[in-house]
Design an enzyme around this catalytic site. Structure first.
Site, PDB file in Angstrom:
ATOM      1  N   HIS A  84       9.109   1.062   3.882  1.00 39.97           N
ATOM      2  CA  HIS A  84       9.518   1.886   5.030  1.00 39.97           C
ATOM      3  C   HIS A  84      10.845   1.357   5.564  1.00 39.97           C
ATOM      4  CE1 HIS A  84       5.793   4.150   5.318  1.00 39.97           C
ATOM      5  NE2 HIS A  84       5.118   3.031   5.258  1.00 39.97           N
ATOM      6  N   GLY A  89       1.891   0.302   5.984  1.00 39.69           N
ATOM      7  CA  GLY A  89       2.333  -0.103   4.654  1.00 39.69           C
ATOM      8  C   GLY A  89       3.290  -1.269   4.627  1.00 39.69           C
ATOM      9  N   LEU A 142       7.084   5.197  -4.568  1.00 42.24           N
ATOM     10  CA  LEU A 142       8.527   5.197  -4.823  1.00 42.24           C
ATOM     11  C   LEU A 142       9.293   6.111  -3.873  1.00 42.24           C
ATOM     12  CD1 LEU A 142       8.634   5.098  -8.735  1.00 42.24           C
ATOM     13  CD2 LEU A 142       8.803   3.204  -7.108  1.00 42.24           C
ATOM     14  N   ASP A 196      -0.008  -1.623  -4.002  1.00 46.53           N
ATOM     15  CA  ASP A 196       0.182  -0.594  -2.973  1.00 46.53           C
ATOM     16  C   ASP A 196       1.540  -0.779  -2.295  1.00 46.53           C
ATOM     17  OD1 ASP A 196      -0.156   1.564  -1.307  1.00 46.53           O
ATOM     18  OD2 ASP A 196      -1.657   0.616  -0.010  1.00 46.53           O
ATOM     19  N   HIS A 235      -7.175   0.500  -3.290  1.00 50.23           N
ATOM     20  CA  HIS A 235      -7.088  -0.551  -2.262  1.00 50.23           C
ATOM     21  C   HIS A 235      -8.392  -0.778  -1.474  1.00 50.23           C
ATOM     22  CE1 HIS A 235      -6.331   3.101   0.008  1.00 50.23           C
ATOM     23  NE2 HIS A 235      -5.039   3.129  -0.233  1.00 50.23           N
ATOM     24  N   HIS A 249      -0.560   1.317  -8.536  1.00 51.44           N
ATOM     25  CA  HIS A 249      -0.523   1.881  -7.178  1.00 51.44           C
ATOM     26  C   HIS A 249       0.789   1.491  -6.492  1.00 51.44           C
ATOM     27  CE1 HIS A 249      -3.043   3.113  -3.453  1.00 51.44           C
ATOM     28  NE2 HIS A 249      -1.750   3.239  -3.185  1.00 51.44           N
TER      29      HIS A 249
END
Length: 428
Positions: A308, A323, A62, A304, A231, A59
């Site tokens: 950003h 995230g 990219l 996960d 998740h 998980h």
């Protein structure tokens, strides 16, 4: 020229450490044993280090194509190599979405050109992840899709999910689900709990996740499909998966390092590095996740990894994207906070990151044995250093773990017999 790894510590099936050499030829492990002598091979001295199978993360985001300011296939796979991950699975919430044979083939070409570890790309369940029309599962499988998911959004229609599961079963592929009921999100940015009430922020209730899992395990049973929960984050979700497994339903689940390590009680004010989806839940949820992992309800750990840009994360708790990054810190965090404290054994942690994710999806990966592909990581279990986002190879620096002191840092990563990371630098 082949490689010989000398004097490393290998884990036995019983969890003991045994000093052995590993001989690599033609991308595979040719021999494991004591004092192997080869004169014309590159020698890697692993004295004092753990030698294990490369980690498998199913998980990862990219961001390429479409989100290259956040991450690229090149930078994301470099981050994976630094973290000891040799196989990763890339989520399809990109622009464009890999929802057609042509898009999947283009993505594979880009991976081949710029990736430094093995990347298994997911295809989307629905076209553009819009939840309206199913993709062509057979064509996408032929083009090299790993599995099917609309990760980033939950599939809202039960009929759509049931149809997807039946089609996935026909082509012997898995449905992988981000479980979120949109009518229960309520514009939430964090978990609906103590923190949201104290800060006056809309919260996302636990049932937003668990109700989709409850729906989906029954649909998976009816469709005879392998269903995988991304998740997992709540105690109710763990209970539903546990009951489904007891009923013989083919369901697997993953948990992230951050949901094992943190709860809403650890959020220090309006710090967006603690904003992720699913959000950090209550302390009782955190404890249920750990229990579920240890009793086999939850199958493995996945990061996960969700990079950003700094300016995006600076937009505040309600507006910034969900995230955090995870590839470069997963093993040191888990080793230091669980193995060193006696909660996991070293073998359990290695299994959660290698053998178990591979077995869950029938991948020929995650094993350090004669004849296996030479995907290997060397780990210095005694080296201690603080997590420093400025050193990350990922473009994303968004982590709540900055400054945490950890032991267990990867020193060398080998993919298919090729050294791709060594002594702090990517070599591929």
């Amino acid at each position: 020229m082949g490689i010989i790894i000398k004097n490393g510590q290998l884990l036995t099936n019983e969890g003991d450490l045994l000093q052995q050499d590993v001989l690599i030829n033609d991308g595979k492990i040719e021999e494991i044993g004591e004092s192997i002598v080869v004169n014309d091979h590159e020698v890697i001295d692993a004295t004092g280090q753990l030698v294990t199978a490369g980690f498998v993360d199913l998980h990862v985001h990219l961001r390429e194509p479409g989100g290259e300011h956040k991450e690229t296939i090149a930078t994301g796979t470099q981050a994976a190599a630094r973290g000891g991950f040799t196989t990763i699975a890339a989520m399809p919430n990109t622009r464009p979405v890999p929802d057609s044979k042509e898009q999947m083939e283009t993505l594979h070409k880009r991976i081949t050109e710029t990736g430094v570890v093995e990347v298994l790309p997911y295809a989307s369940i629905t076209i553009r992840e819009a939840g309206v029309e199913l993709t062509d599962f057979a064509a996408l499988k032929e083009a090299g899709a790993f599995a099917f998911t609309d990760d980033g959004v939950g599939v809202q229609s039960a009929d759509m999910m049931y149809s997807a599961m039946k089609k996935a079963a026909e082509v012997d592929m898995a449905i992988v689900a981000h479980c979120e009921e949109n009518t229960l999100i309520h514009k939430g940015a964090v978990h609906e709990g103590k923190f949201s009430k104290a800060q006056g922020i809309n919260g996302i209730p636990s049932v937003c996740e668990s109700v989709h899992i409850a729906r989906d395990v029954l649909l998976a049973e009816a469709a005879n499909c392998h269903y995988h929960v991304c998740h997992i984050s709540t105690k109710e979700s763990v209970r539903v998966v546990r009951d489904a497994k007891r009923a013989g339903i083919k369901v697997t689940a993953e948990v992230t390092p951050h949901h094992l390590l943190l709860s809403e009680e650890d959020i220090p004010g309006l710090d967006t590095n603690y904003k992720m989806n699913p959000p950090l839940r209550g302390k009782d949820d955190q404890e249920a996740l750990l229990e579920g992992l240890l009793d086999g309800t939850i199958d493995f750990i996945a990061t996960d990894h969700a990079p950003h840009a700094a300016e995006e994360k600076a937009e505040g708790m309600t507006l910034s994207p969900f995230g955090i990054v995870g590839l470069e810190t997963a093993f040191p965090l888990l080793y230091t906070n669980f193995v060193k404290k006696g909660i996991f054994t070293l073998k359990q942690l290695i299994d959660f990151l290698t053998r178990k994710p591979a077995e869950s999806f029938s991948l020929n990966r995650g094993l350090l044995q004669k004849g296996s592909r030479a995907d290997i990581v060397l780990l210095d279990l005694e080296k201690e250093e603080a997590i420093d986002p400025d050193t990350f190879l990922s473009k994303g620096k968004n982590t709540p773990f900055a400054g945490w002191k950890c032991k267990g840092w990867p020193t060398t990563t080998i993919v298919a017999g090729k050294v791709v990371f060594k002594k702090g630098s990517v070599t591929a």
